[in-house]
Write an enzyme that holds these catalytic residues in place. Structure first.
Site, mmCIF file in Angstrom:
data_model
loop_
_atom_site.group_PDB
_atom_site.id
_atom_site.type_symbol
_atom_site.label_atom_id
_atom_site.label_comp_id
_atom_site.label_asym_id
_atom_site.label_seq_id
_atom_site.Cartn_x
_atom_site.Cartn_y
_atom_site.Cartn_z
ATOM 1 N N PHE A 88 0.830 -1.199 0.000
ATOM 2 C CA PHE A 88 0.000 0.000 0.000
ATOM 3 C C PHE A 88 0.868 1.254 0.000
ATOM 4 O O PHE A 88 1.850 1.337 0.743
ATOM 5 C CB PHE A 88 -0.880 0.054 1.259
ATOM 6 C CG PHE A 88 -1.742 -1.150 1.485
ATOM 7 C CD1 PHE A 88 -3.032 -1.216 0.978
ATOM 8 C CD2 PHE A 88 -1.266 -2.232 2.230
ATOM 9 C CE1 PHE A 88 -3.834 -2.323 1.211
ATOM 10 C CE2 PHE A 88 -2.057 -3.345 2.462
ATOM 11 C CZ PHE A 88 -3.351 -3.394 1.947
ATOM 12 N N ASP A 89 0.464 2.236 -0.791
ATOM 13 C CA ASP A 89 0.983 3.585 -0.613
ATOM 14 C C ASP A 89 0.374 4.155 0.664
ATOM 15 O O ASP A 89 -0.634 3.633 1.163
ATOM 16 C CB ASP A 89 0.603 4.433 -1.831
ATOM 17 C CG ASP A 89 1.116 5.850 -1.735
ATOM 18 O OD1 ASP A 89 2.219 6.056 -1.203
ATOM 19 O OD2 ASP A 89 0.405 6.765 -2.192
#
Length: 308
Positions: free
Chosen positions: A161-162
């Protein structure tokens, strides 16, 4: 969450994300809905090739084999097909032995509303409009991009995930986009002990964490990673935010603006979620990638069109 699902992790998937429907979609675009329907019915006994999300769905469903009792992961098909034209999709699901029993065929309209009705934690689609609608209604959602490479990691399912505008709100990214790096850095240093607000994927990550807790610490088939352009000193607020949420991330990469693709390949991500299309395009060279059209970066892209 509907009571019938209990504490299951519920994932919604579009038919074009699960299977390769490029050929029939071209017929729809060039000849229209009637020609598309005829084609699907005429070919309904021909098995579809796996799509970009197929390996991820296989791994998600395989998690049920690791835990005794009732299945803990449910995958639901959401499709713009009608039930008539969708028969080919269900025939293919049965052919590959995927345990997908629930579906909503919306007959040409957007099916995003059924993601809410089913209580889904995540909606994956190739239709950016459907994804935007789902995000607007509080569901983690991403537009899957075609990836040139497939991750070969049979032992675990690995999510990446960013941070800003994905796991976290875009409050910090707004300062970076509108005021620049210096203002962003100073604000993050001053707010280091102030947790960030949650972004669209916070609840999905929390649901993954719930599943992880059901496995032993050293043999968990689910692994998570934060892959962010942030670097020191902006890292501290992120760490303290996750701590405040009581959510553990297995790996954290603070890349200071470096391209994320090779790091995602090294991590072995099955899928990576980012809000910025430029990062998604780069990542998709290496791993399956979902674009999350949320936050200031996407609003700025839409701005010229709104002004015209």
């Amino acid at each position: 969450m509907p009571s019938g699902f209990g504490t299951k992790l519920v994932i919604a998937i579009s038919s074009r994300a699960l299977f390769n429907l490029d050929e029939s979609h071209k017929i729809y675009e060039s000849e229209g809905l009637d020609a598309y329907a005829r084609y699907q019915i005429e070919h309904e006994d021909e098995i579809l090739e796996p799509g970009d999300a197929f390996p991820l769905v296989q791994k998600l469903l395989s998690l049920n084999k690791h835990l005794g009792g009732e299945p803990r992961v449910e995958v639901i098909l959401l499709s713009r097909n009608s039930a008539d034209t969708g028969l080919r999709v269900f025939n293919s699901i049965q052919h590959y032995g995927l345990n997908i029993t629930r579906a909503a065929f919306s007959g040409g309209t957007s099916p995003y509303g059924y993601a809410t009705a089913f209580g889904c934690h995540l909606f994956l689609s190739t239709n950016a409009e459907d994804v935007r609608h789902a995000l607007d209604h509080g569901i983690a959602a991403a537009t899957l991009l075609t990836s040139k490479n497939k991750t070969e990691n049979a032992e675990q399912i690995r999510f990446a995930f960013d941070g800003d505008a994905v796991l976290f709100s875009d409050e910090a990214e707004r300062i970076y986009k509108l005021e620049g790096l210096s203002a962003f850095t100073e604000k993050e240093k001053a707010s280091a002990k102030e947790p960030l607000s949650g972004g669209p994927f916070k609840e999905f990550l929390a649901a993954l964490q719930g599943l992880q807790r059901e496995f032993g610490e050293y043999d968990c088939p689910i692994r998570t990673a934060l892959v962010t352009a942030r670097s020191a000193p902006a890292h501290e607020r992120v760490i303290r935010t996750l701590r405040a949420w009581n959510i553990r991330i297995d790996e954290s990469l603070f890349l200071g603006g470096l391209s994320k693709g090779t790091f995602l390949k090294a991590y072995g991500a099955d899928v990576f979620f980012d809000d910025q299309r430029v990062h998604c395009d780069s990542a998709s060279e290496h791993v399956a990638t979902g674009h999350v059209p949320h936050g200031i970066a996407n609003q700025l892209l839409d701005l010229p069109a709104k002004l015209e």
